[in-house]
Design a protein around this motif. Structure first.
Motif, PDB file in Angstrom:
ATOM      1  N   GLU A 109      33.770  74.664 -66.324  1.00 49.87           N
ATOM      2  CA  GLU A 109      34.989  73.901 -65.720  1.00 49.87           C
ATOM      3  C   GLU A 109      36.171  73.943 -66.771  1.00 49.87           C
ATOM      4  O   GLU A 109      37.141  73.231 -66.429  1.00 49.87           O
ATOM      5  CB  GLU A 109      34.622  72.647 -64.925  1.00 49.87           C
ATOM      6  CG  GLU A 109      34.496  71.461 -66.058  1.00 49.87           C
ATOM      7  CD  GLU A 109      33.610  71.290 -67.100  1.00 49.87           C
ATOM      8  OE1 GLU A 109      33.252  70.354 -67.735  1.00 49.87           O
ATOM      9  OE2 GLU A 109      32.415  72.146 -66.992  1.00 49.87           O
ATOM     10  N   LEU A 147      36.653  73.185 -59.193  1.00 49.72           N
ATOM     11  CA  LEU A 147      36.334  74.535 -59.746  1.00 49.72           C
ATOM     12  C   LEU A 147      35.796  75.205 -58.572  1.00 49.72           C
ATOM     13  O   LEU A 147      35.608  76.456 -57.984  1.00 49.72           O
ATOM     14  CB  LEU A 147      35.490  74.681 -61.031  1.00 49.72           C
ATOM     15  CG  LEU A 147      35.605  76.316 -61.564  1.00 49.72           C
ATOM     16  CD1 LEU A 147      36.873  76.694 -61.923  1.00 49.72           C
ATOM     17  CD2 LEU A 147      34.527  76.078 -62.618  1.00 49.72           C
ATOM     18  N   ILE A 170      35.353  81.485 -67.007  1.00 49.53           N
ATOM     19  CA  ILE A 170      36.234  81.438 -66.012  1.00 49.53           C
ATOM     20  C   ILE A 170      37.738  81.355 -66.456  1.00 49.53           C
ATOM     21  O   ILE A 170      38.519  82.022 -66.219  1.00 49.53           O
ATOM     22  CB  ILE A 170      36.154  80.360 -64.750  1.00 49.53           C
ATOM     23  CG1 ILE A 170      34.988  80.935 -64.041  1.00 49.53           C
ATOM     24  CG2 ILE A 170      37.509  80.373 -63.911  1.00 49.53           C
ATOM     25  CD1 ILE A 170      34.629  79.930 -62.993  1.00 49.53           C
ATOM     26  N   PHE A 182      37.219  84.907 -63.514  1.00 50.40           N
ATOM     27  CA  PHE A 182      36.238  84.677 -62.523  1.00 50.40           C
ATOM     28  C   PHE A 182      34.896  85.128 -63.523  1.00 50.40           C
ATOM     29  O   PHE A 182      35.005  85.602 -64.546  1.00 50.40           O
ATOM     30  CB  PHE A 182      36.491  85.625 -61.422  1.00 50.40           C
ATOM     31  CG  PHE A 182      36.227  87.019 -61.666  1.00 50.40           C
ATOM     32  CD1 PHE A 182      35.318  87.697 -61.203  1.00 50.40           C
ATOM     33  CD2 PHE A 182      37.356  87.687 -62.437  1.00 50.40           C
ATOM     34  CE1 PHE A 182      35.136  89.202 -61.445  1.00 50.40           C
ATOM     35  CE2 PHE A 182      37.267  89.162 -62.550  1.00 50.40           C
ATOM     36  CZ  PHE A 182      36.067  89.707 -62.035  1.00 50.40           C
ATOM     37  N   GLN A 194      37.788  76.457 -55.595  1.00 50.42           N
ATOM     38  CA  GLN A 194      38.514  77.601 -56.003  1.00 50.42           C
ATOM     39  C   GLN A 194      37.548  78.733 -56.297  1.00 50.42           C
ATOM     40  O   GLN A 194      37.804  79.997 -55.937  1.00 50.42           O
ATOM     41  CB  GLN A 194      39.093  77.438 -57.309  1.00 50.42           C
ATOM     42  CG  GLN A 194      40.045  76.110 -57.370  1.00 50.42           C
ATOM     43  CD  GLN A 194      40.467  75.804 -58.673  1.00 50.42           C
ATOM     44  OE1 GLN A 194      40.285  76.273 -59.612  1.00 50.42           O
ATOM     45  NE2 GLN A 194      41.742  75.132 -58.784  1.00 50.42           N
ATOM     46  N   HIS A 195      36.242  78.668 -56.588  1.00 51.44           N
ATOM     47  CA  HIS A 195      35.197  79.739 -56.866  1.00 51.44           C
ATOM     48  C   HIS A 195      34.042  79.576 -56.001  1.00 51.44           C
ATOM     49  O   HIS A 195      33.124  78.934 -56.725  1.00 51.44           O
ATOM     50  CB  HIS A 195      34.829  79.855 -58.457  1.00 51.44           C
ATOM     51  CG  HIS A 195      36.380  80.386 -59.214  1.00 51.44           C
ATOM     52  ND1 HIS A 195      36.434  81.618 -59.514  1.00 51.44           N
ATOM     53  CD2 HIS A 195      37.080  79.412 -59.567  1.00 51.44           C
ATOM     54  CE1 HIS A 195      37.864  81.480 -60.109  1.00 51.44           C
ATOM     55  NE2 HIS A 195      38.092  80.248 -60.530  1.00 51.44           N
ATOM     56  N   SER A 196      34.062  79.772 -54.669  1.00 52.58           N
ATOM     57  CA  SER A 196      32.879  79.242 -54.014  1.00 52.58           C
ATOM     58  C   SER A 196      31.608  80.010 -54.236  1.00 52.58           C
ATOM     59  O   SER A 196      30.484  79.436 -54.135  1.00 52.58           O
ATOM     60  CB  SER A 196      33.127  79.639 -52.519  1.00 52.58           C
ATOM     61  OG  SER A 196      33.450  80.928 -52.126  1.00 52.58           O
ATOM     62  N   TYR A 197      31.775  81.236 -55.040  1.00 56.48           N
ATOM     63  CA  TYR A 197      30.373  81.972 -55.235  1.00 56.48           C
ATOM     64  C   TYR A 197      29.571  81.089 -56.502  1.00 56.48           C
ATOM     65  O   TYR A 197      28.568  81.474 -56.401  1.00 56.48           O
ATOM     66  CB  TYR A 197      30.820  83.288 -55.993  1.00 56.48           C
ATOM     67  CG  TYR A 197      31.795  83.106 -57.048  1.00 56.48           C
ATOM     68  CD1 TYR A 197      31.193  83.069 -58.251  1.00 56.48           C
ATOM     69  CD2 TYR A 197      33.052  83.439 -57.033  1.00 56.48           C
ATOM     70  CE1 TYR A 197      32.114  83.118 -59.691  1.00 56.48           C
ATOM     71  CE2 TYR A 197      34.098  83.343 -58.219  1.00 56.48           C
ATOM     72  CZ  TYR A 197      33.428  83.049 -59.216  1.00 56.48           C
ATOM     73  OH  TYR A 197      34.147  83.239 -60.524  1.00 56.48           O
ATOM     74  N   LEU A 198      30.190  80.033 -56.937  1.00 54.23           N
ATOM     75  CA  LEU A 198      29.379  79.263 -57.835  1.00 54.23           C
ATOM     76  C   LEU A 198      28.214  78.656 -57.373  1.00 54.23           C
ATOM     77  O   LEU A 198      27.140  78.558 -57.817  1.00 54.23           O
ATOM     78  CB  LEU A 198      30.308  78.444 -58.549  1.00 54.23           C
ATOM     79  CG  LEU A 198      31.296  78.895 -59.641  1.00 54.23           C
ATOM     80  CD1 LEU A 198      32.344  77.614 -60.211  1.00 54.23           C
ATOM     81  CD2 LEU A 198      30.659  79.524 -60.937  1.00 54.23           C
TER      82      LEU A 198
END
Length: 253
Positions: A157, A190, A164, A169, A193-197
């Motif tokens: 983060e 974060l 990132i 990404f 913003q980056h749901s794949y995390l």
């Protein structure tokens, strides 16, 4: 299954930005006094302090995972955790080959010494450990995977020195095993913003550089044993295992 309190990102006096007070004795005794069951030693671009902390931890009842915080050519930080002493030694050789030969300026960046349990200096790294290796994140992870190591995105983060912040990404082609963060509020932003995390095992660690920071951002590890194989199962998402920030699971879900 058992639950353990862990802090899997701790620097020693070998890291130039780390306090000289971060000796093996201080690290192990402080970790135990704060209720930690396991830690990971992760100095910048060097593994040379790991064996001494491991040995002392074994004597005093603290599990110590050997590791390193690598700075990639992209100037992103990732943690490598080693399954064995052979893997640690092999990766140290790799680091020696790819760390640029830039002399360390101790007055500007700090000392780079490793010590024994009596705080006696065993050696000093001549080249600046804060430099980026001449290897990309893909090359570094490939080497780590060849040695059966685990790879973790460090302090994901942060606005600098994270995968990132440097790449924009996380490329799914990068063979990450988990994601670490230090600040839960910034990490929650974060995640939006980056749901794949959400696809990764995500947990917190202190990134301690001073004794007072050890164990300040621990995670709870549900596991059968405190072994590297159990850590591998946890990162792989085995349903019986979990690793998450202590007291923060609901806040970041």
């Amino acid at each position: 299954m058992n639950r353990y309190k862990v802090d899997l990102h701790i620097h020693t006096c070998l890291s130039p930005c780390g306090s000289l007070d971060m000796s093996p004795q201080v690290i192990v005794e402080t970790a135990l006094s704060r209720g930690l069951d396991a830690i990971a030693v992760t100095d910048h671009n060097s593994t040379l302090q790991c064996p001494e902390v491991q040995a002392l931890g074994k004597e005093l009842g603290l599990k110590v995972f050997p590791g390193v915080e690598v700075t990639t050519r992209e100037e992103a930080h990732c943690l490598i955790l080693f399954p064995s002493e052979d893997a640690r030694a092999a990766f140290q050789h790799y680091l020696d080959l790819h760390l640029p030969p830039i002399p360390n300026d101790t007055e500007r960046f700090g000392d780079q010494v490793w010590v024994n349990r009596r705080d006696e200096i065993v050696g000093e790294m001549p080249y600046l450990l804060l430099s980026a290796l001449d290897q990309s994140i893909n090359q570094i992870t490939a080497k780590a995977k060849a040695l059966r190591c685990l790879v973790v995105a460090a302090h994901i983060e942060r606005p600098s020195f994270s995968l990132i912040s440097q790449l924009g990404f996380i490329d799914p082609a990068i063979s990450l095993n988990a994601v670490e963060y230090n600040d839960k509020l910034r990490f929650k932003v974060l995640l939006n913003q980056h749901s794949y995390l959400h696809e990764y095992v995500c947990y917190s660690a202190s990134d301690a550089h001073y004794p007072g920071q050890i164990g300040t951002k621990p995670s709870l590890w549900q596991t059968e044993y405190l072994t590297f194989n159990d850590l591998r199962k946890t990162y792989a998402g085995d349903k019986d295992y979990s690793l998450s920030a202590s007291g923060q699971t609901d806040e970041i879900a």
